[in-house]
Design a protein around this motif. Sequence first.
Motif, PDB file in Angstrom:
ATOM      1  N   GLN A 141       0.608  -1.178  -0.019  1.00 40.97           N
ATOM      2  CA  GLN A 141       0.053   0.043   0.076  1.00 40.97           C
ATOM      3  C   GLN A 141       0.684   1.179  -0.014  1.00 40.97           C
ATOM      4  OE1 GLN A 141      -2.833   0.162   3.262  1.00 40.97           O
ATOM      5  NE2 GLN A 141      -3.812   2.106   2.510  1.00 40.97           N
ATOM      6  N   ASP A 142       2.157   1.140   0.539  1.00 41.66           N
ATOM      7  CA  ASP A 142       2.908   2.455   0.754  1.00 41.66           C
ATOM      8  C   ASP A 142       3.685   2.439  -0.604  1.00 41.66           C
ATOM      9  OD1 ASP A 142       4.114   4.557   1.777  1.00 41.66           O
ATOM     10  OD2 ASP A 142       5.780   3.472   2.697  1.00 41.66           O
ATOM     11  N   ASP A 143       4.122   1.712  -1.316  1.00 42.97           N
ATOM     12  CA  ASP A 143       4.879   1.653  -2.472  1.00 42.97           C
ATOM     13  C   ASP A 143       4.130   1.556  -3.820  1.00 42.97           C
ATOM     14  OD1 ASP A 143       6.793   1.781  -0.835  1.00 42.97           O
ATOM     15  OD2 ASP A 143       7.477  -0.255  -1.012  1.00 42.97           O
ATOM     16  N   TYR A 144       2.770   0.939  -3.836  1.00 43.50           N
ATOM     17  CA  TYR A 144       2.156   0.877  -5.090  1.00 43.50           C
ATOM     18  C   TYR A 144       1.428   2.258  -5.572  1.00 43.50           C
ATOM     19  CZ  TYR A 144      -1.422  -0.576  -8.242  1.00 43.50           C
ATOM     20  OH  TYR A 144      -2.290  -0.762  -9.487  1.00 43.50           O
ATOM     21  N   ARG A 145       1.752   2.618  -6.632  1.00 45.92           N
ATOM     22  CA  ARG A 145       0.904   3.913  -7.190  1.00 45.92           C
ATOM     23  C   ARG A 145       0.129   3.429  -8.380  1.00 45.92           C
ATOM     24  NH1 ARG A 145       2.735   4.928  -3.103  1.00 45.92           N
ATOM     25  NH2 ARG A 145       4.058   6.743  -2.487  1.00 45.92           N
ATOM     26  N   SER A 146      -1.072   3.567  -8.353  1.00 49.00           N
ATOM     27  CA  SER A 146      -2.155   3.401  -9.537  1.00 49.00           C
ATOM     28  C   SER A 146      -1.946   4.150 -10.657  1.00 49.00           C
ATOM     29  CB  SER A 146      -3.545   3.481  -8.877  1.00 49.00           C
ATOM     30  OG  SER A 146      -3.869   4.658  -8.404  1.00 49.00           O
ATOM     31  N   TRP A 147      -2.206   3.703 -11.838  1.00 47.34           N
ATOM     32  CA  TRP A 147      -2.034   4.464 -12.922  1.00 47.34           C
ATOM     33  C   TRP A 147      -3.388   4.848 -13.710  1.00 47.34           C
ATOM     34  CZ3 TRP A 147       1.246   0.347 -16.024  1.00 47.34           C
ATOM     35  CH2 TRP A 147       2.649   0.347 -15.487  1.00 47.34           C
ATOM     36  N   GLU A 148      -3.555   6.076 -14.012  1.00 46.59           N
ATOM     37  CA  GLU A 148      -4.714   6.450 -14.607  1.00 46.59           C
ATOM     38  C   GLU A 148      -4.796   6.064 -16.047  1.00 46.59           C
ATOM     39  OE1 GLU A 148      -4.887  10.716 -14.119  1.00 46.59           O
ATOM     40  OE2 GLU A 148      -4.663  10.559 -12.003  1.00 46.59           O
ATOM     41  N   VAL A 149      -5.308   4.872 -16.362  1.00 46.25           N
ATOM     42  CA  VAL A 149      -5.728   4.259 -17.657  1.00 46.25           C
ATOM     43  C   VAL A 149      -7.198   3.969 -17.798  1.00 46.25           C
ATOM     44  CG1 VAL A 149      -5.084   2.359 -19.013  1.00 46.25           C
ATOM     45  CG2 VAL A 149      -3.398   3.006 -17.430  1.00 46.25           C
ATOM     46  N   GLN A 150      -7.554   4.683 -18.778  1.00 48.32           N
ATOM     47  CA  GLN A 150      -8.954   4.569 -19.312  1.00 48.32           C
ATOM     48  C   GLN A 150      -9.313   3.329 -19.907  1.00 48.32           C
ATOM     49  OE1 GLN A 150     -10.029   7.828 -21.511  1.00 48.32           O
ATOM     50  NE2 GLN A 150      -9.333   9.569 -20.193  1.00 48.32           N
ATOM     51  N   ARG A 151     -10.218   2.576 -19.596  1.00 44.99           N
ATOM     52  CA  ARG A 151     -10.832   1.415 -20.310  1.00 44.99           C
ATOM     53  C   ARG A 151     -11.247   1.772 -21.843  1.00 44.99           C
ATOM     54  NH1 ARG A 151     -14.724  -3.068 -17.365  1.00 44.99           N
ATOM     55  NH2 ARG A 151     -14.568  -4.844 -19.018  1.00 44.99           N
ATOM     56  N   ARG A 152     -10.835   0.965 -22.453  1.00 46.38           N
ATOM     57  CA  ARG A 152     -11.176   0.902 -24.006  1.00 46.38           C
ATOM     58  C   ARG A 152     -12.627  -0.058 -23.989  1.00 46.38           C
ATOM     59  NH1 ARG A 152      -6.858  -0.473 -28.313  1.00 46.38           N
ATOM     60  NH2 ARG A 152      -8.377   0.364 -29.512  1.00 46.38           N
ATOM     61  N   GLU A 153     -13.445   0.688 -24.989  1.00 48.48           N
ATOM     62  CA  GLU A 153     -14.787   0.199 -25.108  1.00 48.48           C
ATOM     63  C   GLU A 153     -14.465  -0.960 -26.089  1.00 48.48           C
ATOM     64  OE1 GLU A 153     -17.529   2.799 -26.500  1.00 48.48           O
ATOM     65  OE2 GLU A 153     -17.476   4.133 -24.390  1.00 48.48           O
ATOM     66  N   PRO A 154     -15.085  -2.222 -26.253  1.00 46.45           N
ATOM     67  CA  PRO A 154     -15.130  -3.130 -27.057  1.00 46.45           C
ATOM     68  C   PRO A 154     -15.697  -2.893 -28.382  1.00 46.45           C
ATOM     69  CG  PRO A 154     -16.563  -3.820 -25.505  1.00 46.45           C
ATOM     70  CD  PRO A 154     -16.139  -2.809 -24.880  1.00 46.45           C
ATOM     71  N   ASN A 155     -15.034  -3.282 -29.420  1.00 48.23           N
ATOM     72  CA  ASN A 155     -15.616  -2.927 -30.877  1.00 48.23           C
ATOM     73  C   ASN A 155     -16.027  -4.231 -31.689  1.00 48.23           C
ATOM     74  OD1 ASN A 155     -14.769  -0.195 -30.565  1.00 48.23           O
ATOM     75  ND2 ASN A 155     -12.757  -0.698 -30.976  1.00 48.23           N
ATOM     76  N   LYS A 156     -16.392  -5.086 -30.878  1.00 51.36           N
ATOM     77  CA  LYS A 156     -16.956  -6.440 -31.262  1.00 51.36           C
ATOM     78  C   LYS A 156     -18.200  -6.331 -32.284  1.00 51.36           C
ATOM     79  CE  LYS A 156     -18.177 -11.092 -30.141  1.00 51.36           C
ATOM     80  NZ  LYS A 156     -18.335 -12.236 -28.866  1.00 51.36           N
ATOM     81  N   LEU A 157     -18.349  -6.835 -33.070  1.00 53.51           N
ATOM     82  CA  LEU A 157     -19.532  -6.570 -34.024  1.00 53.51           C
ATOM     83  C   LEU A 157     -20.691  -7.589 -33.721  1.00 53.51           C
ATOM     84  CD1 LEU A 157     -18.109  -6.248 -37.486  1.00 53.51           C
ATOM     85  CD2 LEU A 157     -19.053  -4.560 -36.144  1.00 53.51           C
ATOM     86  N   GLU A 158     -21.954  -7.162 -33.564  1.00 56.80           N
ATOM     87  CA  GLU A 158     -22.997  -7.808 -33.267  1.00 56.80           C
ATOM     88  C   GLU A 158     -23.525  -8.946 -34.421  1.00 56.80           C
ATOM     89  OE1 GLU A 158     -26.138  -5.815 -31.418  1.00 56.80           O
ATOM     90  OE2 GLU A 158     -24.806  -5.371 -29.613  1.00 56.80           O
ATOM     91  N   HIS A 159     -22.709 -10.081 -34.501  1.00 64.91           N
ATOM     92  CA  HIS A 159     -23.086 -10.790 -35.959  1.00 64.91           C
ATOM     93  C   HIS A 159     -23.892 -12.065 -35.483  1.00 64.91           C
ATOM     94  CE1 HIS A 159     -22.630 -12.754 -39.612  1.00 64.91           C
ATOM     95  NE2 HIS A 159     -21.990 -13.775 -39.029  1.00 64.91           N
TER      96      HIS A 159
END
Length: 471
Positions: A141-159
């Motif tokens: 908890q003292d050494d870990y630093r969280s990254w600000e990474v946005q989650r990508r939306e899936p581009n899967k086609l509805e087939h």
Amino acid sequence: MKEKRCLCEICTCGRHHCPHKSTRIYDTGGQPCLMTEYDDKYLQYGNVPPPQSLKPKEEYQAHHGRMEGITTFKSDYLPYDVVNRPLRVQEEYKPKPGEIDLGTTYRRDYNPHKIQPVTLVRPLERKHIKGGKIDTIPTYQDDYRSWEVQRREPNKLEHTYHPPTEKFGNSTTFQDDFVPRELNLRQSFKPPGVTKLSDVPFDGVTNHRSSYIAHQLEPKFVRPKEEYKPSSQPFEDLTTHRNDFKGLLGEFTKSCKPEYTKVGSDAHFDGCTEFQDRFQPWSVSLPEARKIRDYVPPTGNMDLHSTSHLDYVSHVICPVAPIRPVSYGRRSNVPFQGNTTMKEDFQAWASCRQEIIRRHQEIPKPTGKFDGLTTFKSHYIPHEIIPVQSFKPLRVVVPSSARFEDETMYRTEYTPKKQEICPANYPSPPGYVFVNTDSRGHKFFRRVTPEINTFSQSNGNHIPKEVAVTS
């Protein structure tokens, strides 16, 4: 003007690809999409036939030789005479004279000693209590630093899958390789199951008919019934309880109930009660009596005709004849005859139990002594075993003064590399500017800065520094 690069070319880990959507509305060039590695590495081959199988055919190979009916047991077995073991006569038990010495070695050699309780060698438990405060913040908890990474939306086609309407015309491997052949039935050597009638007349003579000798039965011994003779002495009805029980004289149990004494008084009884003292009678008027009118009979005659009498038409109905025949009781004074055909034709016979007919023993009992020698012992010839010479080298440690070479290919050829983050992992790759999207769905970006300062731009996506994690 710098060259545009697709998202598939910017990716360094090989897991990011452009979403190939069907956005070709006005583009009808008909050119295929060649932005994959599959077309370059895997080329199309011509019509190559499948390899032929080298597996032998499963055909039954019958043995045409004649089977010999002689077994090892038939050739080596020698019958011996078997004699029953003699029965051992049990000797009669005779108690030994004299007294039994109940003294044991334990009583003779054992000397009792006084035993003291064992003292505990284990030291007492001491609790060490510290007065300081514990630091509850863990290293992670003292050494870990969280990254600000946005989650990508899936581009899967509805087939949705639609089954084909036309018939599948390609033939399978089984249809190409399999050649149907005619089934040739094998000739059966099983004899026909037909009963063969014999011309020889049937011989009905059995062992029972030839060997059985009928003997005349002896008359059955009937034991005469003894007559009851009453005893001349009177019956003694004195029981053991009456004979042995003698009652002891004693006093009766005294009752603890107090004696009943009548409580009486000569004073005059005062009949005044609390109800008589406090109750005051009220003046109640009598209810008015209603006068009953005198009965006046009506004048004229009463009409007794009802609606049912006037409208009902009577019909002449014959009574229903019973279907059941009339039973006429036949009474006779002749006694009932209970004899039947069963009682007259089947009379009870006096039968006795027949003895068991035992056959004589055909195989004679052996008379000689049994020899315990078996076929294995008589025919077995022992041979000397010559041990096989072992060529395995001896496990001897050979000392060497030379230096041990501990260099490996991993130590000499391994080059440590720095772990990098794929730029395509971000919604907008750092160091690139979005240009446009192709009709096939490819996203093109243009590089703004050189590769050295790729992740130092102020576009909001910074690469994290290395974090030292200790455990």
